[in-house]
Design an enzyme around this catalytic site. Structure first.
Site, mmCIF file in Angstrom:
data_model
loop_
_atom_site.group_PDB
_atom_site.id
_atom_site.type_symbol
_atom_site.label_atom_id
_atom_site.label_comp_id
_atom_site.label_asym_id
_atom_site.label_seq_id
_atom_site.Cartn_x
_atom_site.Cartn_y
_atom_site.Cartn_z
ATOM 1 N N TYR A 183 4.911 4.010 -3.461
ATOM 2 C CA TYR A 183 3.617 4.457 -2.949
ATOM 3 C C TYR A 183 2.591 3.348 -2.771
ATOM 4 O O TYR A 183 1.497 3.598 -2.267
ATOM 5 C CB TYR A 183 3.047 5.547 -3.865
ATOM 6 N N HIS B 15 2.688 11.875 4.704
ATOM 7 C CA HIS B 15 3.368 11.397 3.496
ATOM 8 C C HIS B 15 3.296 9.876 3.489
ATOM 9 O O HIS B 15 3.530 9.236 4.517
ATOM 10 C CB HIS B 15 4.832 11.846 3.467
#
Length: 147
Positions: free
Chosen positions: A24, A99
């Protein structure tokens, strides 16, 4: 844009910058919010995050009544939450699913989003920069509809 743009974030995204940075990245949610606010300029923006499914659903309902466009990163709820899907089906404006990681290159459990088939567009795999692209695209889609 008369009513504004909602950017909603689901579970665990409050831990961005700390949570699995190899997937991430190191950008925090606060930095992402600042990026989004800069990208939309004077357009009204609601930027929120919750770890509670019911809260996300309530905010989607609110967006149905108050937003021209919705960008949502449902996070883990993307893959299992029929209630989130049902709430999103009520949204009539442009809906962008977002996302940070490329969900299609991840473990099987992360590859099939329930939200994708109803979204206007899906952005994944661009890291935190995906938010910038998503909010700009949402604004463009609203402008295109108004023309």
């Amino acid at each position: 844009m008369s009513r504004g743009l909602y950017v909603l974030n689901g579970p665990n995204l409050n831990r961005l910058g700390l949570r699995e940075p190899d997937i991430y990245g190191h950008t925090t949610l606060a930095q992402i919010e600042a990026m989004c606010r800069e990208a939309v300029g004077d357009a009204p923006l609601e930027f929120r995050q919750t770890n509670a499914e019911y809260q996300l659903i309530d905010w989607i309902h609110e967006a149905c009544d108050r937003a021209d466009a919705l960008v949502i990163n449902p996070a883990g709820l993307s893959f299992r939450s029929i209630p989130v899907l049902d709430a999103l089906k009520m949204f009539s404006g442009p809906l962008i699913e977002l996302h940070i990681s490329n969900i299609h290159a991840r473990d099987e459990i992360y590859r099939t989003s329930l939200v994708s088939p109803i979204a206007t567009a899906v952005i994944c795999g661009l890291g935190a920069r995906g938010y910038d692209h998503a909010v700009r695209a949402a604004l463009d889609l609203v402008t295109d509809r108004a023309a």
